[in-house]
Design an enzyme around this catalytic site. Structure first.
Site, mmCIF file in Angstrom:
data_model
loop_
_atom_site.group_PDB
_atom_site.id
_atom_site.type_symbol
_atom_site.label_atom_id
_atom_site.label_comp_id
_atom_site.label_asym_id
_atom_site.label_seq_id
_atom_site.Cartn_x
_atom_site.Cartn_y
_atom_site.Cartn_z
ATOM 1 N N HIS A 86 -8.789 -2.980 -6.189
ATOM 2 C CA HIS A 86 -8.609 -3.332 -4.865
ATOM 3 C C HIS A 86 -9.537 -2.615 -4.042
ATOM 4 O O HIS A 86 -10.060 -1.545 -4.435
ATOM 5 C CB HIS A 86 -7.110 -2.890 -4.310
ATOM 6 C CG HIS A 86 -6.925 -3.193 -2.511
ATOM 7 N ND1 HIS A 86 -7.499 -2.446 -1.729
ATOM 8 C CD2 HIS A 86 -6.322 -4.305 -2.289
ATOM 9 C CE1 HIS A 86 -7.313 -3.049 -0.333
ATOM 10 N NE2 HIS A 86 -6.204 -3.769 -0.733
ATOM 11 N N GLU A 93 -11.131 -10.618 -1.332
ATOM 12 C CA GLU A 93 -10.675 -10.056 -0.101
ATOM 13 C C GLU A 93 -12.197 -9.312 0.582
ATOM 14 O O GLU A 93 -12.437 -8.350 0.056
ATOM 15 C CB GLU A 93 -9.942 -8.921 -0.334
ATOM 16 C CG GLU A 93 -8.529 -9.334 -0.750
ATOM 17 C CD GLU A 93 -7.430 -8.288 -0.747
ATOM 18 O OE1 GLU A 93 -6.604 -8.649 -0.024
ATOM 19 O OE2 GLU A 93 -7.576 -7.229 -1.135
ATOM 20 N N LYS A 146 0.783 -1.173 -0.020
ATOM 21 C CA LYS A 146 -0.016 0.073 -0.080
ATOM 22 C C LYS A 146 0.859 1.312 -0.012
ATOM 23 O O LYS A 146 1.761 1.120 -0.707
ATOM 24 C CB LYS A 146 -0.901 0.019 1.185
ATOM 25 C CG LYS A 146 -1.746 -1.294 0.985
ATOM 26 C CD LYS A 146 -2.760 -1.460 2.137
ATOM 27 C CE LYS A 146 -3.364 -2.847 2.105
ATOM 28 N NZ LYS A 146 -4.445 -2.926 3.015
ATOM 29 N N GLY A 205 -0.948 -5.703 5.812
ATOM 30 C CA GLY A 205 -0.402 -5.210 6.854
ATOM 31 C C GLY A 205 0.969 -6.067 7.347
ATOM 32 O O GLY A 205 1.975 -5.744 7.603
#
Ligand code: PGA
Length: 239
Positions: free
Chosen positions: A94, A164, A16, A226
């Site tokens: 995304h 996702e 990201k 993350g």
């Protein structure tokens, strides 16, 4: 184009809007190489040329792309330019792009076409919100997103799908293994042609759950946000 059928699993690090030159240097000093799997690092575009690739199983990918190939479109980056820089993959659609930049499925389809035409593999992201999940319309949403985002020229060799669930991204929450299994099976059965597609799971994947998620038959790897910023944790995910 990279031959996706060479790999049993595909792991994508989605950094990201994170990273800097020092971070990249340290990351690649520690990044492990698991030859059976394909590892793709998606950094912010300005760093793509600083990432290491090996032409075997370590690649870099962009996080987004323009719908245009060239012209007066200030601030844009084209698939043609990615190809010119030997970038092999690109995330498209995304949920953060859909949510914060108002990207709709028709735009995602155009971007995917541009990528495929430039021999870059789009990783087309789909997923439901918590509200949609609670209304029990997850499958309708995913079917709509797939039918409207995946172009006709896509096939299992030139396109990856990433499921996702939006409520699982960055939240620490994940669907149950049974739910992931059910959704991935559903995606592969929406149409016969999706049967052989690589379908990745993303949303709060970490070292502690990646093994179980990857053991699911219809899960072909993971898209990691993350946890991919901590190279030791990402190493344990990819190994
Ligand atoms: P997360 O993000 O792993 O931090 O949940 C996944 C993604 O956004 O691709």
């Amino acid at each position: 184009m990279i031959n996706l059928t060479n790999f049993s699993s595909i792991f994508i690090a989605n950094w990201k809007l994170n990273g800097n030159l020092e971070f990249i240097k340290q990351y690649y000093q520690k990044l492990l190489n698991n030859p059976q799997n394909c590892t793709i690092i998606c950094s912010p575009s300005i760093f793509l040329n600083k990432l290491k690739t090996n032409d075997k199983n370590l690649y870099s990918g962009a996080q987004d792309i323009s719908i245009y190939n060239e012209g007066a479109y200030t601030g844009e980056l084209s698939a043609k330019m990615l190809a010119n820089n030997q970038i092999s993959f690109c995330l498209v659609g995304h949920s953060e792009r859909r949510q914060y930049f108002n990207e709709k499925s028709d735009v995602i389809k155009l971007k995917s076409i541009n990528l495929i035409e430039n021999n870059i593999i789009p990783v087309i992201c789909i997923g439901e919100t918590l509200e949609e999940k609670e209304k029990n319309i997850t499958k309708d949403i995913l079917k709509y997103q797939i039918e409207n985002s995946v172009p006709d020229i896509s096939n299992f060799k030139n396109t990856i799908i990433a499921y996702e669930p939006i409520w699982a991204i960055g939240s620490g929450l994940t669907p149950t293994l049974e739910d992931i299994d059910e959704v991935h099976t559903f995606i592969k059965e929406i149409n016969k042609k999706f049967n052989q597609y690589k379908v990745l799971y993303g949303g709060s994947v970490k070292a502690s759950n990646s093994r179980d998620i990857n053991m699911i038959k219809n899960v072909d790897g993971c898209l990691v946000g993350g946890a991919s910023l901590k190279v030791e944790e990402f190493n344990s995910i990819i190994s």
